[in-house]
Write a protein that holds these residues in place. Structure first.
Motif, short mmCIF file in Angstrom:
data_model
loop_
_atom_site.label_atom_id
_atom_site.label_comp_id
_atom_site.label_asym_id
_atom_site.label_seq_id
_atom_site.Cartn_x
_atom_site.Cartn_y
_atom_site.Cartn_z
N VAL A 58 -3.49 5.42 -6.14
CA VAL A 58 -3.44 3.82 -6.31
C VAL A 58 -3.36 2.94 -5.05
CG1 VAL A 58 -2.41 1.89 -7.40
CG2 VAL A 58 -2.48 4.00 -8.46
N GLY A 59 -2.66 3.41 -4.01
CA GLY A 59 -2.29 2.73 -2.68
C GLY A 59 -3.49 2.96 -1.82
N ARG A 60 -4.28 3.92 -1.88
CA ARG A 60 -5.59 4.23 -1.37
C ARG A 60 -6.75 3.43 -1.89
NH1 ARG A 60 -5.57 6.25 3.94
NH2 ARG A 60 -3.85 7.81 4.24
N TRP A 92 0.84 15.03 -2.45
CA TRP A 92 0.01 14.63 -1.22
C TRP A 92 -0.15 13.19 -1.38
CZ3 TRP A 92 -6.21 14.54 -1.54
CH2 TRP A 92 -6.57 14.29 -0.34
N GLY A 93 -0.15 12.42 -2.33
CA GLY A 93 -0.10 11.01 -2.48
C GLY A 93 1.27 10.25 -2.10
N PHE A 94 2.37 11.09 -2.46
CA PHE A 94 3.71 10.69 -2.13
C PHE A 94 3.88 10.71 -0.68
CE2 PHE A 94 8.25 11.79 -1.49
CZ PHE A 94 8.84 10.88 -1.99
N ILE A 95 3.68 11.93 0.01
CA ILE A 95 3.56 12.17 1.39
C ILE A 95 2.82 11.12 2.06
CG2 ILE A 95 3.26 13.67 3.33
CD1 ILE A 95 4.12 16.08 1.33
N ASP A 96 1.80 10.92 1.61
CA ASP A 96 0.76 9.75 2.31
C ASP A 96 1.47 8.52 2.30
OD1 ASP A 96 -1.61 9.21 3.50
OD2 ASP A 96 -2.36 8.68 1.36
N GLY A 122 -12.57 7.05 -1.11
CA GLY A 122 -12.93 8.63 -0.96
C GLY A 122 -11.52 9.54 -1.06
N ILE A 123 -10.41 9.19 -0.40
CA ILE A 123 -9.40 9.73 -0.38
C ILE A 123 -8.66 9.63 -1.55
CG2 ILE A 123 -7.02 9.65 0.71
CD1 ILE A 123 -8.27 8.95 3.21
N ALA A 124 -8.67 8.61 -2.21
CA ALA A 124 -7.93 8.05 -3.44
C ALA A 124 -8.63 8.91 -4.62
CB ALA A 124 -8.20 6.63 -3.81
N CYS A 164 0.76 -1.19 0.01
CA CYS A 164 -0.09 0.00 0.04
C CYS A 164 0.86 1.15 0.03
CB CYS A 164 -1.02 -0.06 1.14
SG CYS A 164 -2.06 1.50 1.42
N GLY A 165 1.62 1.28 0.80
CA GLY A 165 2.74 2.39 1.10
C GLY A 165 3.56 2.68 -0.32
N LEU A 166 3.91 1.61 -0.75
CA LEU A 166 4.82 1.96 -1.94
C LEU A 166 4.02 2.17 -3.17
CD1 LEU A 166 7.21 -1.25 -2.00
CD2 LEU A 166 7.96 1.09 -1.29
N LEU A 167 2.82 1.58 -3.27
CA LEU A 167 1.75 2.04 -4.45
C LEU A 167 1.67 3.53 -4.38
CD1 LEU A 167 -0.69 -0.86 -4.67
CD2 LEU A 167 0.57 -0.20 -6.36
N GLN A 168 1.34 4.10 -2.95
CA GLN A 168 1.15 5.45 -2.78
C GLN A 168 2.40 6.34 -3.23
OE1 GLN A 168 -1.96 6.26 -2.94
NE2 GLN A 168 -1.86 7.84 -1.57
N ILE A 169 3.70 5.78 -2.69
CA ILE A 169 4.92 6.66 -2.98
C ILE A 169 5.05 6.82 -4.75
CG2 ILE A 169 7.39 6.51 -3.12
CD1 ILE A 169 7.09 5.51 -0.10
N PHE A 170 4.58 5.85 -5.24
CA PHE A 170 5.18 5.83 -6.68
C PHE A 170 3.95 6.06 -7.55
CE2 PHE A 170 8.51 2.80 -5.23
CZ PHE A 170 9.48 3.48 -5.79
N LEU A 171 2.64 6.06 -7.16
CA LEU A 171 1.28 5.98 -7.69
C LEU A 171 0.50 6.93 -6.93
CD1 LEU A 171 1.22 2.60 -9.56
CD2 LEU A 171 1.79 4.78 -10.84
#
Ligand SMILES: [Zn+2]
Length: 107
Positions: free
Chosen positions: A55-57, A83-87, A64-66, A43-50
């Protein structure tokens, strides 16, 4: 939805025993209720890259967040992807991260 393994009666999510036949609900079922089969790392890696696309959300079920992250990225021509990256970093750094069902995700 869970069912009693003895009589097939429908069980409440937090039930310790079956109200129909009185059989105890096996303990493993408890951990299943509280832990997610999804991976916090994934989940975290998906958020960092995408994360700009949420995608991670989407993966963790926080639709909703996604969608919000996706919209912010589009509206800001990509700048909002931060935002997604920091998330993603926050998710990886968190002690326990829960999916949309409130279940703790495995490492
Ligand atoms: Zn039963």
């Amino acid at each position: 939805m869970k069912y009693c393994e003895y009589c097939g009666n429908e069980l409440q999510d937090q039930a310790a025993f079956c109200v129909k036949c009185g059989a105890a609900v096996r303990k493993e079922d408890y951990s299943d209720l509280n832990s997610s089969s999804k991976s916090k790392l994934t989940c975290g890696l998906l958020q960092i890259f995408l994360g700009g696309f949420g995608v991670g959300r989407f993966y963790s079920g926080h639709t909703g967040i996604a969608v919000a992250q996706l919209i912010v990225t589009i509206v800001t021509c990509g700048a909002g992807a931060i935002w997604g990256f920091i998330d993603g970093i926050v998710i990886l750094a968190s002690q326990e991260f829960r999916d949309a069902e409130g279940k703790v995700m495995r490492e």
